[in-house]
Design an enzyme around this catalytic site. Structure first.
Site, PDB file in Angstrom:
ATOM      1  N   TRP A 156      -7.898  -6.678   3.951  1.00  0.00           N
ATOM      2  CA  TRP A 156      -7.829  -5.776   2.775  1.00  0.00           C
ATOM      3  C   TRP A 156      -6.630  -6.108   1.899  1.00  0.00           C
ATOM      4  O   TRP A 156      -5.936  -5.209   1.439  1.00  0.00           O
ATOM      5  CB  TRP A 156      -7.756  -4.297   3.204  1.00  0.00           C
ATOM      6  CG  TRP A 156      -8.714  -3.935   4.279  1.00  0.00           C
ATOM      7  CD1 TRP A 156      -8.412  -3.520   5.532  1.00  0.00           C
ATOM      8  CD2 TRP A 156     -10.147  -3.965   4.185  1.00  0.00           C
ATOM      9  NE1 TRP A 156      -9.561  -3.302   6.245  1.00  0.00           N
ATOM     10  CE2 TRP A 156     -10.643  -3.563   5.435  1.00  0.00           C
ATOM     11  CE3 TRP A 156     -11.058  -4.288   3.190  1.00  0.00           C
ATOM     12  CZ2 TRP A 156     -11.996  -3.478   5.732  1.00  0.00           C
ATOM     13  CZ3 TRP A 156     -12.400  -4.214   3.463  1.00  0.00           C
ATOM     14  CH2 TRP A 156     -12.852  -3.803   4.708  1.00  0.00           C
ATOM     15  N   ARG A 268     -22.879  14.958 -27.796  1.00  0.00           N
ATOM     16  CA  ARG A 268     -24.212  15.063 -27.219  1.00  0.00           C
ATOM     17  C   ARG A 268     -24.835  16.418 -27.536  1.00  0.00           C
ATOM     18  O   ARG A 268     -24.224  17.463 -27.281  1.00  0.00           O
ATOM     19  CB  ARG A 268     -24.096  14.894 -25.699  1.00  0.00           C
ATOM     20  CG  ARG A 268     -25.352  15.135 -24.925  1.00  0.00           C
ATOM     21  CD  ARG A 268     -26.334  14.018 -25.096  1.00  0.00           C
ATOM     22  NE  ARG A 268     -27.460  14.174 -24.189  1.00  0.00           N
ATOM     23  CZ  ARG A 268     -28.552  13.419 -24.254  1.00  0.00           C
ATOM     24  NH1 ARG A 268     -28.655  12.464 -25.173  1.00  0.00           N
ATOM     25  NH2 ARG A 268     -29.536  13.612 -23.395  1.00  0.00           N
ATOM     26  N   GLU A 363      -3.706   2.562   0.970  1.00  0.00           N
ATOM     27  CA  GLU A 363      -2.309   3.008   1.104  1.00  0.00           C
ATOM     28  C   GLU A 363      -2.219   4.333   1.869  1.00  0.00           C
ATOM     29  O   GLU A 363      -1.397   5.198   1.580  1.00  0.00           O
ATOM     30  CB  GLU A 363      -1.624   3.042  -0.264  1.00  0.00           C
ATOM     31  CG  GLU A 363      -1.626   1.635  -0.873  1.00  0.00           C
ATOM     32  CD  GLU A 363      -0.550   1.357  -1.880  1.00  0.00           C
ATOM     33  OE1 GLU A 363       0.481   2.019  -1.831  1.00  0.00           O
ATOM     34  OE2 GLU A 363      -0.760   0.448  -2.708  1.00  0.00           O
TER      35      GLU A 363
HETATM   36  N1  CAA Z   1      10.264   5.798   5.693  1.00  0.00           N
HETATM   37  C1  CAA Z   1      11.072   5.156   6.547  1.00  0.00           C
HETATM   38  N2  CAA Z   1      10.825   5.117   7.881  1.00  0.00           N
HETATM   39  C2  CAA Z   1       9.730   5.747   8.336  1.00  0.00           C
HETATM   40  C3  CAA Z   1       8.852   6.436   7.495  1.00  0.00           C
HETATM   41  C4  CAA Z   1       9.159   6.451   6.113  1.00  0.00           C
HETATM   42  N3  CAA Z   1       8.366   7.081   5.247  1.00  0.00           N
HETATM   43  N4  CAA Z   1       7.845   6.959   8.220  1.00  0.00           N
HETATM   44  C5  CAA Z   1       8.082   6.615   9.500  1.00  0.00           C
HETATM   45  N5  CAA Z   1       9.224   5.887   9.564  1.00  0.00           N
HETATM   46  C6  CAA Z   1       9.855   5.360  10.775  1.00  0.00           C
HETATM   47  C7  CAA Z   1      10.151   6.497  11.711  1.00  0.00           C
HETATM   48  O1  CAA Z   1      11.401   7.087  11.422  1.00  0.00           O
HETATM   49  C8  CAA Z   1      10.152   5.810  13.045  1.00  0.00           C
HETATM   50  O2  CAA Z   1      11.384   5.136  13.210  1.00  0.00           O
HETATM   51  P1  CAA Z   1      12.128   5.083  14.656  1.00  0.00           P
HETATM   52  O3  CAA Z   1      11.143   4.374  15.542  1.00  0.00           O
HETATM   53  O4  CAA Z   1      13.369   4.324  14.378  1.00  0.00           O
HETATM   54  O5  CAA Z   1      12.336   6.506  15.040  1.00  0.00           O
HETATM   55  C9  CAA Z   1       9.087   4.760  12.905  1.00  0.00           C
HETATM   56  O6  CAA Z   1       8.945   4.523  11.496  1.00  0.00           O
HETATM   57  C10 CAA Z   1       7.772   5.170  13.507  1.00  0.00           C
HETATM   58  O7  CAA Z   1       7.267   6.285  12.814  1.00  0.00           O
HETATM   59  P2  CAA Z   1       6.074   7.151  13.406  1.00  0.00           P
HETATM   60  O8  CAA Z   1       6.401   7.584  14.809  1.00  0.00           O
HETATM   61  O9  CAA Z   1       5.750   8.202  12.406  1.00  0.00           O
HETATM   62  O10 CAA Z   1       4.878   6.064  13.531  1.00  0.00           O
HETATM   63  P3  CAA Z   1       3.329   6.255  13.833  1.00  0.00           P
HETATM   64  O11 CAA Z   1       2.858   5.111  14.629  1.00  0.00           O
HETATM   65  O12 CAA Z   1       3.066   7.633  14.365  1.00  0.00           O
HETATM   66  O13 CAA Z   1       2.651   6.064  12.388  1.00  0.00           O
HETATM   67  C11 CAA Z   1       1.576   6.815  10.377  1.00  0.00           C
HETATM   68  C12 CAA Z   1       2.723   6.966  11.389  1.00  0.00           C
HETATM   69  C13 CAA Z   1       1.929   7.820   9.300  1.00  0.00           C
HETATM   70  C14 CAA Z   1       0.222   7.141  10.969  1.00  0.00           C
HETATM   71  C15 CAA Z   1       1.600   5.378   9.822  1.00  0.00           C
HETATM   72  O14 CAA Z   1       1.115   4.443  10.768  1.00  0.00           O
HETATM   73  C16 CAA Z   1       0.779   5.226   8.556  1.00  0.00           C
HETATM   74  O15 CAA Z   1       1.264   5.536   7.464  1.00  0.00           O
HETATM   75  N6  CAA Z   1      -0.475   4.707   8.668  1.00  0.00           N
HETATM   76  C17 CAA Z   1      -1.249   4.366   7.490  1.00  0.00           C
HETATM   77  C18 CAA Z   1      -1.002   2.949   7.098  1.00  0.00           C
HETATM   78  C19 CAA Z   1      -1.303   2.700   5.667  1.00  0.00           C
HETATM   79  O16 CAA Z   1      -1.041   3.527   4.792  1.00  0.00           O
HETATM   80  N7  CAA Z   1      -1.838   1.531   5.396  1.00  0.00           N
HETATM   81  C20 CAA Z   1      -2.089   1.135   4.061  1.00  0.00           C
HETATM   82  C21 CAA Z   1      -2.222  -0.338   4.008  1.00  0.00           C
HETATM   83  S1  CAA Z   1      -1.466  -1.049   2.638  1.00  0.00           S
HETATM   84  C22 CAA Z   1      -2.575  -1.004   1.366  1.00  0.00           C
HETATM   85  O17 CAA Z   1      -3.560  -0.334   1.359  1.00  0.00           O
HETATM   86  C23 CAA Z   1      -2.069  -1.823   0.251  1.00  0.00           C
HETATM   87  C24 CAA Z   1      -3.007  -2.370  -0.717  1.00  0.00           C
HETATM   88  O18 CAA Z   1      -3.270  -3.552  -0.709  1.00  0.00           O
HETATM   89  C25 CAA Z   1      -3.444  -1.525  -1.854  1.00  0.00           C
END
Ligand code: CAA
Length: 379
Positions: A156, A268, A363
């Site tokens: 993707w 329209r 995203e």
């Molecule tokens: N900013 C900075 N750090 C962050 C953060 C943020 N917003 N959110 C989480 N973190 C950090 C946490 O502090 C944590 O750090 P430590 O391990 O040091 O404590 C670490 O990241 C892990 O965080 P979580 O425990 O919350 O992780 P998780 O495995 O539970 O995942 C989730 C959380 C929200 C489900 C995440 O996996 C997520 O956002 N998933 C969706 C992914 C996504 O949006 N993909 C889009 C692909 S890109 C795309 O679409 C682009 C394109 O081409 C258009």
């Protein structure tokens, strides 16, 4: 928050609006029909400073704020959501993290060329089997003396086909989940990097989306972005900004639906009068306009908080969640107002309807946004 914009911000918005209306909008239907990447606009977009919106002036960019980026991008998305996301990913997901986490050398090497549209960026987080569960990713990173070796498949990838610079997230050990991931700057001509299958999509058809294969791709040690093992934090922080970008896309699509619906309702005629005279139509327009204003305000709020360096992840998720659902409702109502004409490609609302859907998916899906928001409430 339109009411709180400065004169200069209004001018920036007006410049983007004029370019979007005069140059992009007339080409949008054709680019969509032929699934052609909107590269033809890059030279003018670079000239206007829109390929390096938040890149500091010292690196050849426009040095604008996140709020100003929203103002520009809404106009581009309103004209053509495919062009919008192509530019948005380049700015928010690639230039953004280089500005924030890159070394001085990395900034000097990449940012000026990005601002001139000589280098186009792509962001490689998702994989065929790991989308919402980003921390589960399997793309492998091995450190071998003075360089890294990457192996895996990314899915993707927006801009895949046209990108010159890829931010690739890879892990040294999947068992360590978020702690094993690092971010790498990978150049297009790296041996072993192959931009593969182009996806045949429902909407944003002019934005290219590809699989990217990496097989024994050597990446110089200097191209590690940020700290080793901190890649997941970079990915999430970048997505906080990217989600403002998709909220903006949704607001742009919704506004286009409203603008076209108002125009059509005035023209329209049925039962001897313009359909704008029917309350059924008036109420649809009123609901669309109200929701769009609310979505825009949420988006501006998240952007301003990011500019101020304040916590804004949950606010960005709220903006994306609400704006994307608003865009889908607005697109559905716009097609309904246009009746049969809304269902054919001759009328742009058909394209907006197809384009709107992705805003609830990429995203971070709406379900992921609800996870981010509820975690912020409950932690
Ligand atoms: N900013 C900075 N750090 C962050 C953060 C943020 N917003 N959110 C989480 N973190 C950090 C946490 O502090 C944590 O750090 P430590 O391990 O040091 O404590 C670490 O990241 C892990 O965080 P979580 O425990 O919350 O992780 P998780 O495995 O539970 O995942 C989730 C959380 C929200 C489900 C995440 O996996 C997520 O956002 N998933 C969706 C992914 C996504 O949006 N993909 C889009 C692909 S890109 C795309 O679409 C682009 C394109 O081409 C258009």
């Amino acid at each position: 928050m339109d009411f709180a914009l400065t004169e200069e911000q209004r001018l920036i918005q007006q410049t983007a609006r004029q370019f979007a209306d005069e140059v992009i909008a007339p080409r949008a239907r054709e680019l969509d029909a032929t699934a052609t990447a909107p590269t033809e606009f890059f030279p003018q977009l670079a000239e206007l400073g829109f390929m390096g919106i938040i890149i500091p002036e010292a690196y050849g960019g426009s040095g604008l704020s996140n709020l100003e980026q929203v103002l520009i991008m809404e106009e581009l998305h309103r004209a053509c959501a495919s062009t919008g996301v192509t530019v948005s990913v380049h700015n928010s997901l690639v230039a953004g993290p280089i500005v924030k986490f890159g070394t001085e050398e990395q900034k000097r090497r990449y940012l000026p060329r990005m601002a001139r549209a000589e280098l186009i960026g792509a962001y490689c987080l998702s994989e065929p089997d790991y989308g919402s569960d980003a921390a589960g990713l399997r793309c492998q990173a091995r450190f071998e003396g003075d360089h890294w070796v990457l192996d895996g498949t990314k899915a993707w990838i927006t801009n895949g086909e046209i990108a010159d610079l890829f931010i690739v997230f890879a892990t040294e050990d999947p068992a360590r989940r978020t702690r094993g991931i690092s971010a790498f700057l990978v150049e297009r001509d790296s041996p072993g990097l192959e931009v593969a299958k182009k996806e045949d999509k429902l909407g944003i058809r002019a934005s290219c989306t590809n699989m990217v294969h990496l097989e024994n791709v050597r990446v110089p040690a200097d191209n590690l972005l940020g700290e080793r093992g901190r890649g997941f934090t970079i990915a999430m922080d970048t997505l906080d900004g990217g989600r403002i970008g998709i909220a903006t896309q949704a607001v742009g699509i919704a506004q286009a639906c409203l603008d076209r619906s108002v125009k059509y309702a005035r023209e329209r005629k049925q039962f001897g009068t313009e359909i704008a005279n029917f309350q059924a139509i008036q109420w649809k327009l009123a609901d669309m306009a109200t929701e769009i204003e609310a979505a825009r305000l949420l988006t501006y709020q998240a952007a301003v908080l990011r500019d101020e360096g304040k916590p804004m992840g949950a606010k960005a998720s709220m903006a994306k969640l609400f704006a994307s659902e608003t865009a889908n409702r607005a697109a559905r109502e716009a097609v309904q107002i246009h009746g049969g004409w809304g269902y054919v490609a001759e009328f742009d609302v058909e394209r907006h309807y197809r384009d709107a859907k992705i805003t609830e998916i990429y995203e971070g899906t709406s379900e992921i946004q609800r996870i981010v928001i509820s975690r912020a409430l409950l932690r």
